[in-house]
Design a protein around this motif. Structure first.
Motif, PDB file in Angstrom:
ATOM      1  N   MET A  89      30.816  -7.324  77.226  1.00 11.76           N
ATOM      2  CA  MET A  89      31.169  -6.468  76.090  1.00 11.76           C
ATOM      3  C   MET A  89      30.813  -5.009  76.371  1.00 11.76           C
ATOM      4  SD  MET A  89      32.459  -8.340  73.546  1.00 11.76           S
ATOM      5  CE  MET A  89      32.142  -7.409  72.071  1.00 11.76           C
ATOM      6  N   LYS A  90      29.628  -4.769  76.905  1.00 10.72           N
ATOM      7  CA  LYS A  90      29.183  -3.407  77.194  1.00 10.72           C
ATOM      8  C   LYS A  90      30.109  -2.725  78.190  1.00 10.72           C
ATOM      9  CE  LYS A  90      25.729  -0.663  79.535  1.00 10.72           C
ATOM     10  NZ  LYS A  90      26.488   0.514  79.292  1.00 10.72           N
ATOM     11  N   ARG A  91      30.412  -3.409  79.305  1.00 15.92           N
ATOM     12  CA  ARG A  91      31.267  -2.809  80.339  1.00 15.92           C
ATOM     13  C   ARG A  91      32.662  -2.506  79.809  1.00 15.92           C
ATOM     14  NH1 ARG A  91      30.944  -7.039  83.915  1.00 15.92           N
ATOM     15  NH2 ARG A  91      28.763  -7.550  83.876  1.00 15.92           N
ATOM     16  N   LYS A  92      33.222  -3.415  79.033  1.00 13.36           N
ATOM     17  CA  LYS A  92      34.572  -3.212  78.500  1.00 13.36           C
ATOM     18  C   LYS A  92      34.610  -2.036  77.524  1.00 13.36           C
ATOM     19  CE  LYS A  92      36.849  -6.520  80.522  1.00 13.36           C
ATOM     20  NZ  LYS A  92      38.014  -6.304  81.345  1.00 13.36           N
ATOM     21  N   PHE A  93      33.613  -1.925  76.649  1.00 11.83           N
ATOM     22  CA  PHE A  93      33.594  -0.815  75.698  1.00 11.83           C
ATOM     23  C   PHE A  93      33.309   0.507  76.382  1.00 11.83           C
ATOM     24  CE2 PHE A  93      34.540  -2.987  71.943  1.00 11.83           C
ATOM     25  CZ  PHE A  93      34.569  -2.079  70.898  1.00 11.83           C
ATOM     26  N   ASP A  94      32.445   0.510  77.399  1.00 13.24           N
ATOM     27  CA  ASP A  94      32.205   1.730  78.173  1.00 13.24           C
ATOM     28  C   ASP A  94      33.495   2.210  78.824  1.00 13.24           C
ATOM     29  OD1 ASP A  94      29.528   1.957  77.581  1.00 13.24           O
ATOM     30  OD2 ASP A  94      28.831   1.092  79.472  1.00 13.24           O
ATOM     31  N   ALA A  95      34.258   1.275  79.387  1.00 17.45           N
ATOM     32  CA  ALA A  95      35.502   1.638  80.069  1.00 17.45           C
ATOM     33  C   ALA A  95      36.560   2.123  79.086  1.00 17.45           C
ATOM     34  CB  ALA A  95      36.030   0.439  80.854  1.00 17.45           C
ATOM     35  N   LYS A  96      36.661   1.469  77.943  1.00 17.00           N
ATOM     36  CA  LYS A  96      37.731   1.798  77.001  1.00 17.00           C
ATOM     37  C   LYS A  96      37.414   3.024  76.140  1.00 17.00           C
ATOM     38  CE  LYS A  96      41.146   0.216  74.023  1.00 17.00           C
ATOM     39  NZ  LYS A  96      42.447  -0.220  74.364  1.00 17.00           N
ATOM     40  N   TYR A  97      36.183   3.134  75.638  1.00 17.92           N
ATOM     41  CA  TYR A  97      35.850   4.189  74.683  1.00 17.92           C
ATOM     42  C   TYR A  97      34.858   5.213  75.217  1.00 17.92           C
ATOM     43  CZ  TYR A  97      38.250   1.169  71.415  1.00 17.92           C
ATOM     44  OH  TYR A  97      39.189   0.407  70.793  1.00 17.92           O
ATOM     45  N   GLY A  98      34.431   5.072  76.456  1.00 17.38           N
ATOM     46  CA  GLY A  98      33.491   6.023  77.038  1.00 17.38           C
ATOM     47  C   GLY A  98      32.134   5.951  76.360  1.00 17.38           C
ATOM     48  N   GLY A  99      31.239   6.780  76.808  1.00 14.51           N
ATOM     49  CA  GLY A  99      29.924   6.802  76.192  1.00 14.51           C
ATOM     50  C   GLY A  99      29.017   5.729  76.756  1.00 14.51           C
ATOM     51  N   HIS A 100      27.916   5.554  76.109  1.00 13.22           N
ATOM     52  CA  HIS A 100      26.911   4.594  76.559  1.00 13.22           C
ATOM     53  C   HIS A 100      26.734   3.522  75.502  1.00 13.22           C
ATOM     54  CE1 HIS A 100      25.908   7.239  79.859  1.00 13.22           C
ATOM     55  NE2 HIS A 100      25.901   8.243  78.996  1.00 13.22           N
ATOM     56  N   TRP A 101      27.565   2.512  75.555  1.00 14.22           N
ATOM     57  CA  TRP A 101      27.490   1.414  74.611  1.00 14.22           C
ATOM     58  C   TRP A 101      26.393   0.456  75.046  1.00 14.22           C
ATOM     59  CZ3 TRP A 101      30.173   1.017  70.101  1.00 14.22           C
ATOM     60  CH2 TRP A 101      31.201   1.939  69.906  1.00 14.22           C
ATOM     61  N   GLN A 102      25.778  -0.198  74.096  1.00  9.92           N
ATOM     62  CA  GLN A 102      24.754  -1.216  74.338  1.00  9.92           C
ATOM     63  C   GLN A 102      25.162  -2.462  73.566  1.00  9.92           C
ATOM     64  OE1 GLN A 102      22.325  -0.426  76.499  1.00  9.92           O
ATOM     65  NE2 GLN A 102      23.202   1.626  76.578  1.00  9.92           N
ATOM     66  N   CYS A 103      24.750  -3.624  74.060  1.00 10.48           N
ATOM     67  CA  CYS A 103      25.109  -4.868  73.387  1.00 10.48           C
ATOM     68  C   CYS A 103      23.913  -5.815  73.403  1.00 10.48           C
ATOM     69  CB  CYS A 103      26.308  -5.509  74.082  1.00 10.48           C
ATOM     70  SG  CYS A 103      26.978  -6.913  73.179  1.00 10.48           S
TER      71      CYS A 103
END
Length: 132
Positions: A89-103
């Motif tokens: 989930m983290k890698r996919k959201f980082d790739a799609k929406y940028g930024g530093h997502w955490q899960c």
């Protein structure tokens, strides 16, 4: 953290793996048993029914909510253990929406977060918090 036979120093799975990889007489079945203990008890199709998805709280846009549902469905099909789901989930959201997502994914945890954007799901017995 894990204990070996209830005795000795507490060790993480990674530390155990590193310790036993150094030994020549290492038995591969030990790693399978270690990984197996972290998997769902029931098959994912039965334990993690996607129709049981409940969005507890969120401040994401409708597009991001739909995308996160889709990614969670993919993660549940492809991944067998909680930390794999979180990494996916983290890698996919980082790739799609940028930024530093955490899960955070788990069955029993506490949290107190002050995120900019977040979504909190519950699927069957596990909770998923995706935030930045």
């Amino acid at each position: 953290m894990m204990k070996i036979n209830g005795f000795g120093k507490k060790m993480t799975a990674k530390q155990l793996r590193t310790k036993f990889e150094r030994q020549d007489s290492c038995d591969e079945t030990h790693f399978d048993e270690l990984k197996e203990s972290r998997k769902w008890r029931e098959p994912p199709e039965k334990a993690l029914r996607f129709e049981n998805l409940i969005i507890q709280e969120t401040n994401l846009t409708l597009e991001q909510i739909e995308e996160s549902k889709k990614m969670l469905g993919d993660a549940l099909q492809l991944c067998g253990i909680e930390n794999e789901i979180a990494s996916f989930m983290k890698r996919k959201f980082d790739a799609k929406y940028g930024g530093h997502w955490q899960c955070i994914v788990g069955r029993n945890f506490g949290s107190h977060l002050d995120p900019i954007q977040f979504i909190h799901f519950t699927v069957s017995k596990i909770s998923v918090i995706l935030f930045r």
